[in-house]
Design a protein around this motif. Structure first.
Motif: not given
Length: 62
Positions: A26-39
């Motif tokens: 779940e933490t890894l998915e949240a990190i990926r979502e955050g990175d995608a949003f920031l990108a």
């Protein structure tokens, strides 16, 4: 000397194992979502922390 119940409960606890250093899925998915949003470079719903807090204070209780 009198001891409170909480003291007894704490005295009877063993040491806790250290948490794993590896993030859970779940933490890894949240990190990926955050990175995608920031990108995307888009701004978020709130411009700053004060706006977020004010919105939370105005929200109805659940």
């Amino acid at each position: 000397m009198k001891h409170c119940k909480q003291d007894e409960e704490l005295a009877n606890t063993g040491p806790r194992p250290f948490p794993t250093k590896a993030p859970n899925p779940e933490t890894l998915e949240a990190i990926r979502e955050g990175d995608a949003f920031l990108a995307t470079g888009k701004s978020g719903r709130f411009d700053n922390g004060a706006d977020l807090i004010n919105a939370a204070l105005k929200a109805p209780e659940v």
